[in-house]
Design a protein around this motif. Structure first.
Motif, short mmCIF file in Angstrom:
data_model
loop_
_atom_site.label_atom_id
_atom_site.label_comp_id
_atom_site.label_asym_id
_atom_site.label_seq_id
_atom_site.Cartn_x
_atom_site.Cartn_y
_atom_site.Cartn_z
N ALA A 30 -42.82 72.21 -7.38
CA ALA A 30 -43.30 73.59 -7.26
C ALA A 30 -44.01 73.80 -5.93
N ARG A 31 -44.79 72.82 -5.50
CA ARG A 31 -45.48 72.93 -4.21
C ARG A 31 -44.48 72.97 -3.07
N ILE A 32 -43.45 72.12 -3.15
CA ILE A 32 -42.41 72.12 -2.12
C ILE A 32 -41.74 73.49 -2.05
N ALA A 33 -41.39 74.03 -3.21
CA ALA A 33 -40.73 75.34 -3.26
C ALA A 33 -41.64 76.43 -2.70
N ALA A 34 -42.93 76.38 -3.04
CA ALA A 34 -43.86 77.40 -2.55
C ALA A 34 -43.98 77.33 -1.03
N HIS A 35 -44.11 76.13 -0.49
CA HIS A 35 -44.22 76.00 0.96
C HIS A 35 -42.93 76.43 1.66
N ALA A 36 -41.78 76.09 1.08
CA ALA A 36 -40.51 76.52 1.67
C ALA A 36 -40.40 78.04 1.65
N SER A 37 -40.84 78.64 0.55
CA SER A 37 -40.80 80.11 0.45
C SER A 37 -41.69 80.76 1.50
N TRP A 38 -42.93 80.26 1.65
CA TRP A 38 -43.83 80.84 2.65
C TRP A 38 -43.33 80.57 4.07
N ALA A 39 -42.63 79.47 4.26
CA ALA A 39 -42.07 79.17 5.59
C ALA A 39 -41.00 80.19 5.97
N ASN A 40 -40.38 80.80 4.98
CA ASN A 40 -39.33 81.80 5.23
C ASN A 40 -39.85 83.23 5.14
N THR A 41 -41.16 83.40 5.07
CA THR A 41 -41.76 84.73 4.95
C THR A 41 -42.35 85.12 6.29
N SER A 42 -41.75 86.09 6.95
CA SER A 42 -42.26 86.50 8.26
C SER A 42 -43.40 87.51 8.15
N ASP A 43 -43.37 88.36 7.12
CA ASP A 43 -44.41 89.38 6.96
C ASP A 43 -45.25 89.05 5.72
N ARG A 44 -46.27 88.24 5.91
CA ARG A 44 -47.10 87.78 4.80
C ARG A 44 -47.86 88.94 4.15
N THR A 45 -48.30 89.88 4.95
CA THR A 45 -49.05 91.02 4.42
C THR A 45 -48.18 91.84 3.48
N ALA A 46 -46.95 92.10 3.88
CA ALA A 46 -46.05 92.88 3.02
C ALA A 46 -45.77 92.15 1.72
N ARG A 47 -45.64 90.83 1.80
CA ARG A 47 -45.32 90.06 0.60
C ARG A 47 -46.46 90.10 -0.42
N THR A 48 -47.69 90.15 0.04
CA THR A 48 -48.84 90.11 -0.87
C THR A 48 -49.47 91.47 -1.11
N SER A 49 -48.93 92.52 -0.50
CA SER A 49 -49.60 93.83 -0.56
C SER A 49 -49.72 94.39 -1.98
N SER A 50 -48.71 94.24 -2.81
CA SER A 50 -48.81 94.81 -4.16
C SER A 50 -49.86 94.08 -4.99
N GLY A 51 -49.97 92.77 -4.83
CA GLY A 51 -51.00 92.01 -5.53
C GLY A 51 -52.40 92.36 -5.05
N THR A 52 -52.54 92.52 -3.74
CA THR A 52 -53.83 92.89 -3.17
C THR A 52 -54.25 94.27 -3.66
N LYS A 53 -53.31 95.19 -3.68
CA LYS A 53 -53.60 96.55 -4.14
C LYS A 53 -54.05 96.54 -5.60
N ALA A 54 -53.35 95.80 -6.45
CA ALA A 54 -53.71 95.72 -7.86
C ALA A 54 -55.09 95.08 -8.05
N PHE A 55 -55.38 94.05 -7.25
CA PHE A 55 -56.68 93.38 -7.33
C PHE A 55 -57.81 94.36 -7.00
N LEU A 56 -57.63 95.13 -5.94
CA LEU A 56 -58.67 96.08 -5.53
C LEU A 56 -58.80 97.24 -6.52
N GLU A 57 -57.69 97.70 -7.05
CA GLU A 57 -57.73 98.80 -8.03
C GLU A 57 -58.45 98.38 -9.31
#
Length: 106
Positions: A30-57
């Protein structure tokens, strides 16, 4: 393979059909998969924006469940609620570290 044979095989939860995988191997994969996924994510903010919004709401709903307060008042109260939450997390983390340190003493 008939249906009764498939029912007898242990289920692995999608790990490529392998049986007998240990919890440590599952965590490592699971750690390998998570790191591989983040390695292929160019826009980290966009990827986490819905979670961040829900957390703040969450804090806005906590301080004003009926939505009756003016936006700026609700935002200020939510900021304080969020800060209190983070300080509580920090306190619990420090307590856990103290507890671990005491339990490791000879």
């Amino acid at each position: 393979m008939n249906v009764s044979d498939r029912e007898k095989k242990p289920q692995t939860g999608g790990c490529g059909g392998e049986t007998g995988i240990t919890p440590q191997q599952r965590r490592r994969r699971a750690r390998i998969a998570a790191h591989a996924s983040w390695a292929n994510t160019s826009d980290r903010t966009a990827r986490t924006s819905s979670g961040t919004k829900a957390f703040l709401e969450r804090f806005e709903r906590q301080v004003d469940p009926d939505g009756a307060l003016p936006d700026e008042v609700r935002a200020a109260m939510a900021k304080h609620a969020r800060t209190a939450y983070m300080l509580q997390l920090a306190e619990r983390s420090a307590a856990a570290r103290r507890h671990r340190a005491r339990s490791q003493d000879p």
